[in-house]
Motif scaffolding. Structure first.
Motif, PDB file in Angstrom:
ATOM      1  N   GLN A  69       5.705  -1.770   5.327  1.00 39.46           N
ATOM      2  CA  GLN A  69       5.432  -1.698   6.773  1.00 39.46           C
ATOM      3  C   GLN A  69       3.938  -1.798   7.050  1.00 39.46           C
ATOM      4  O   GLN A  69       3.512  -2.474   7.993  1.00 39.46           O
ATOM      5  CB  GLN A  69       5.998  -0.394   7.348  1.00 39.46           C
ATOM      6  CG  GLN A  69       7.519  -0.406   7.415  1.00 39.46           C
ATOM      7  CD  GLN A  69       8.053   0.847   8.125  1.00 39.46           C
ATOM      8  OE1 GLN A  69       7.814   1.056   9.292  1.00 39.46           O
ATOM      9  NE2 GLN A  69       8.768   1.674   7.398  1.00 39.46           N
ATOM     10  N   VAL A  70       3.150  -1.119   6.213  1.00 39.69           N
ATOM     11  CA  VAL A  70       1.709  -1.141   6.470  1.00 39.69           C
ATOM     12  C   VAL A  70       1.139  -2.541   6.189  1.00 39.69           C
ATOM     13  O   VAL A  70       0.238  -3.014   6.905  1.00 39.69           O
ATOM     14  CB  VAL A  70       1.004  -0.001   5.699  1.00 39.69           C
ATOM     15  CG1 VAL A  70       0.631  -0.366   4.299  1.00 39.69           C
ATOM     16  CG2 VAL A  70      -0.233   0.439   6.441  1.00 39.69           C
ATOM     17  N   ILE A  71       1.654  -3.223   5.188  1.00 41.50           N
ATOM     18  CA  ILE A  71       1.193  -4.594   4.897  1.00 41.50           C
ATOM     19  C   ILE A  71       1.498  -5.501   6.101  1.00 41.50           C
ATOM     20  O   ILE A  71       0.652  -6.287   6.545  1.00 41.50           O
ATOM     21  CB  ILE A  71       1.846  -5.125   3.600  1.00 41.50           C
ATOM     22  CG1 ILE A  71       1.293  -4.376   2.382  1.00 41.50           C
ATOM     23  CG2 ILE A  71       1.630  -6.638   3.461  1.00 41.50           C
ATOM     24  CD1 ILE A  71       2.072  -4.583   1.093  1.00 41.50           C
TER      25      ILE A  71
ATOM     26  N   GLY B 199      -3.823  -0.354  -7.785  1.00 46.62           N
ATOM     27  CA  GLY B 199      -4.760   0.643  -8.305  1.00 46.62           C
ATOM     28  C   GLY B 199      -4.273   1.310  -9.578  1.00 46.62           C
ATOM     29  O   GLY B 199      -3.084   1.286  -9.908  1.00 46.62           O
ATOM     30  N   SER B 200      -5.235   1.907 -10.302  1.00 51.42           N
ATOM     31  CA  SER B 200      -4.926   2.574 -11.581  1.00 51.42           C
ATOM     32  C   SER B 200      -4.080   1.658 -12.462  1.00 51.42           C
ATOM     33  O   SER B 200      -3.056   2.072 -13.020  1.00 51.42           O
ATOM     34  CB  SER B 200      -4.216   3.914 -11.338  1.00 51.42           C
ATOM     35  OG  SER B 200      -4.971   4.743 -10.494  1.00 51.42           O
ATOM     36  N   ALA B 201      -4.549   0.410 -12.587  1.00 54.00           N
ATOM     37  CA  ALA B 201      -3.754  -0.614 -13.292  1.00 54.00           C
ATOM     38  C   ALA B 201      -3.576  -0.282 -14.772  1.00 54.00           C
ATOM     39  O   ALA B 201      -2.647  -0.779 -15.410  1.00 54.00           O
ATOM     40  CB  ALA B 201      -4.428  -1.972 -13.134  1.00 54.00           C
TER      41      ALA B 201
ATOM     42  N   GLN C 187     -14.038   7.227   2.096  1.00 56.89           N
ATOM     43  CA  GLN C 187     -15.431   7.672   1.996  1.00 56.89           C
ATOM     44  C   GLN C 187     -16.268   6.684   1.182  1.00 56.89           C
ATOM     45  O   GLN C 187     -17.368   6.294   1.586  1.00 56.89           O
ATOM     46  CB  GLN C 187     -15.476   9.061   1.343  1.00 56.89           C
ATOM     47  CG  GLN C 187     -16.906   9.584   1.235  1.00 56.89           C
ATOM     48  CD  GLN C 187     -16.967  10.995   0.690  1.00 56.89           C
ATOM     49  OE1 GLN C 187     -15.950  11.583   0.323  1.00 56.89           O
ATOM     50  NE2 GLN C 187     -18.166  11.528   0.632  1.00 56.89           N
ATOM     51  N   LEU C 188     -15.730   6.264   0.021  1.00 57.02           N
ATOM     52  CA  LEU C 188     -16.534   5.406  -0.860  1.00 57.02           C
ATOM     53  C   LEU C 188     -16.851   4.061  -0.205  1.00 57.02           C
ATOM     54  O   LEU C 188     -17.964   3.550  -0.329  1.00 57.02           O
ATOM     55  CB  LEU C 188     -15.811   5.197  -2.205  1.00 57.02           C
ATOM     56  CG  LEU C 188     -15.635   6.470  -3.046  1.00 57.02           C
ATOM     57  CD1 LEU C 188     -14.866   6.164  -4.325  1.00 57.02           C
ATOM     58  CD2 LEU C 188     -16.981   7.104  -3.375  1.00 57.02           C
ATOM     59  N   PHE C 189     -15.893   3.499   0.539  1.00 55.25           N
ATOM     60  CA  PHE C 189     -16.158   2.204   1.178  1.00 55.25           C
ATOM     61  C   PHE C 189     -17.009   2.351   2.434  1.00 55.25           C
ATOM     62  O   PHE C 189     -17.852   1.497   2.707  1.00 55.25           O
ATOM     63  CB  PHE C 189     -14.843   1.468   1.486  1.00 55.25           C
ATOM     64  CG  PHE C 189     -14.298   0.740   0.296  1.00 55.25           C
ATOM     65  CD1 PHE C 189     -14.875  -0.442  -0.145  1.00 55.25           C
ATOM     66  CD2 PHE C 189     -13.207   1.235  -0.390  1.00 55.25           C
ATOM     67  CE1 PHE C 189     -14.374  -1.115  -1.250  1.00 55.25           C
ATOM     68  CE2 PHE C 189     -12.697   0.573  -1.503  1.00 55.25           C
ATOM     69  CZ  PHE C 189     -13.284  -0.607  -1.932  1.00 55.25           C
TER      70      PHE C 189
HETATM   71  P1  NAD Z   1      -0.787   4.958  -2.641  1.00 55.41           P
HETATM   72  O1  NAD Z   1       0.146   3.946  -3.215  1.00 55.41           O
HETATM   73  O2  NAD Z   1      -0.328   6.384  -2.543  1.00 55.41           O
HETATM   74  O3  NAD Z   1      -1.183   4.537  -1.146  1.00 55.41           O
HETATM   75  C1  NAD Z   1      -1.849   3.336  -0.891  1.00 55.41           C
HETATM   76  C2  NAD Z   1      -1.989   3.123   0.597  1.00 55.41           C
HETATM   77  O4  NAD Z   1      -0.703   2.812   1.123  1.00 55.41           O
HETATM   78  C3  NAD Z   1      -2.481   4.357   1.372  1.00 55.41           C
HETATM   79  O5  NAD Z   1      -3.879   4.318   1.544  1.00 55.41           O
HETATM   80  C4  NAD Z   1      -1.786   4.236   2.709  1.00 55.41           C
HETATM   81  O6  NAD Z   1      -2.634   3.549   3.600  1.00 55.41           O
HETATM   82  C5  NAD Z   1      -0.588   3.344   2.401  1.00 55.41           C
HETATM   83  N1  NAD Z   1       0.671   4.113   2.509  1.00 55.41           N
HETATM   84  C6  NAD Z   1       1.315   4.823   1.568  1.00 55.41           C
HETATM   85  N2  NAD Z   1       2.436   5.389   2.081  1.00 55.41           N
HETATM   86  C7  NAD Z   1       2.496   4.992   3.365  1.00 55.41           C
HETATM   87  C8  NAD Z   1       3.405   5.243   4.437  1.00 55.41           C
HETATM   88  N3  NAD Z   1       4.499   6.014   4.311  1.00 55.41           N
HETATM   89  N4  NAD Z   1       3.140   4.682   5.630  1.00 55.41           N
HETATM   90  C9  NAD Z   1       2.039   3.902   5.793  1.00 55.41           C
HETATM   91  N5  NAD Z   1       1.151   3.642   4.817  1.00 55.41           N
HETATM   92  C10 NAD Z   1       1.377   4.182   3.635  1.00 55.41           C
HETATM   93  O7  NAD Z   1      -2.138   4.835  -3.477  1.00 55.41           O
HETATM   94  P2  NAD Z   1      -3.523   5.661  -3.515  1.00 55.41           P
HETATM   95  O8  NAD Z   1      -3.391   6.828  -4.406  1.00 55.41           O
HETATM   96  O9  NAD Z   1      -4.111   5.850  -2.160  1.00 55.41           O
HETATM   97  O10 NAD Z   1      -4.404   4.554  -4.310  1.00 55.41           O
HETATM   98  C11 NAD Z   1      -5.776   4.604  -4.407  1.00 55.41           C
HETATM   99  C12 NAD Z   1      -6.182   3.948  -5.711  1.00 55.41           C
HETATM  100  O11 NAD Z   1      -7.615   3.839  -5.747  1.00 55.41           O
HETATM  101  C13 NAD Z   1      -5.762   4.751  -6.950  1.00 55.41           C
HETATM  102  O12 NAD Z   1      -5.304   3.872  -7.946  1.00 55.41           O
HETATM  103  C14 NAD Z   1      -7.084   5.409  -7.373  1.00 55.41           C
HETATM  104  O13 NAD Z   1      -7.150   5.726  -8.761  1.00 55.41           O
HETATM  105  C15 NAD Z   1      -8.067   4.304  -7.000  1.00 55.41           C
HETATM  106  N6  NAD Z   1      -9.442   4.835  -6.950  1.00 55.41           N
HETATM  107  C16 NAD Z   1     -10.203   4.702  -8.076  1.00 55.41           C
HETATM  108  C17 NAD Z   1     -11.489   5.217  -8.103  1.00 55.41           C
HETATM  109  C18 NAD Z   1     -12.270   5.049  -9.375  1.00 55.41           C
HETATM  110  O14 NAD Z   1     -11.803   4.345 -10.266  1.00 55.41           O
HETATM  111  N7  NAD Z   1     -13.414   5.694  -9.523  1.00 55.41           N
HETATM  112  C19 NAD Z   1     -12.006   5.853  -6.976  1.00 55.41           C
HETATM  113  C20 NAD Z   1     -11.211   5.964  -5.829  1.00 55.41           C
HETATM  114  C21 NAD Z   1      -9.908   5.447  -5.822  1.00 55.41           C
END
Ligand code: NAD
Length: 177
Positions: free
Chosen positions: A21-23, A38-40, A110-112
């Motif tokens: 839905q968000v996409i 993420g976290s590949a 925050q980071l972006f």
């Molecule tokens: P996730 O799959 O939980 O969510 C991803 C995105 O999907 C969310 O931001 C949200 O916008 C959307 N989403 C999820 N559920 C939804 C819902 N019900 N309705 C609408 N939107 C929804 O993943 P995440 O944990 O946010 O992933 C962040 C990734 O970034 C992780 O892999 C993390 O390790 C990585 N990261 C890495 C570093 C680093 O390497 N130093 C730093 C920060 C983040």
């Protein structure tokens, strides 16, 4: 005219209907979307059971089933790095140029934003049920998890024996305590 690109980074463990839905919502706002897996590097852990490759098949098949034009998205696996302060630069290095970051994750936002990107918080859809945590919980408890995910995710989980994988991981992680 220059294309407007947005990025959504998620662990997608697994891809669920909230992600889809968000996409769709983001695709109303930008020309192209970058989907960062993420976290590949993680898999075969209770919180991160699926490989990046398995998650790529889930999302690409789900987008195909939803009729999304493949020229409008990129799917890019992204390993974590140990240094949060340079993570946004790491992501930038891996992807086509983008100007808008979509995330509900406070650290990602925050980071972006510290790097000067426009950050938008997309709406959360039924977050109580549409979360990877809830899908994985229902798999372990033999509850109906398929209603929370696109059929492509259910098919991949079946093909790779993902139910057995998650249940085995839950037994192992409990016995490790
Ligand atoms: P996730 O799959 O939980 O969510 C991803 C995105 O999907 C969310 O931001 C949200 O916008 C959307 N989403 C999820 N559920 C939804 C819902 N019900 N309705 C609408 N939107 C929804 O993943 P995440 O944990 O946010 O992933 C962040 C990734 O970034 C992780 O892999 C993390 O390790 C990585 N990261 C890495 C570093 C680093 O390497 N130093 C730093 C920060 C983040």
């Amino acid at each position: 005219m220059q294309k407007v690109r947005g990025i959504l980074i998620g662990r997608m463990q697994p891809v669920h209907n909230g992600h889809m839905q968000v996409i769709n919502k983001i695709l109303e706002e930008v020309d192209e979307i970058i989907l960062g897996i993420g976290s590949a590097q993680l898999s075969h852990e209770l919180k991160d059971p699926f490989t990046a490759g398995e998650r790529i098949v889930m999302i690409s098949q789900a987008l195909a089933d939803a009729g999304v034009d493949p020229s409008r998205y990129y799917i890019i696996p992204m390993q974590d790095i140990n240094f949060n302060a340079i993570w946004a630069a790491h992501v930038k290095m891996l992807t086509p140029p983008f100007s808008i970051v979509y995330s509900g994750n406070p650290l990602v936002k925050q980071l972006f934003s510290e790097e000067g990107y426009e950050v938008r918080q997309p709406p959360l859809y039924d977050r109580l049920h549409l979360s990877g945590t809830e899908v994985r919980r229902r798999i372990i408890e033999d509850e109906d998890w398929r209603e929370l995910v696109p059929s492509a995710t259910a098919e991949v989980i079946s093909e790779i024996k993902g139910i057995e994988r998650i249940k085995n991981l839950s037994i192992k992680e409990i016995s490790d305590i």
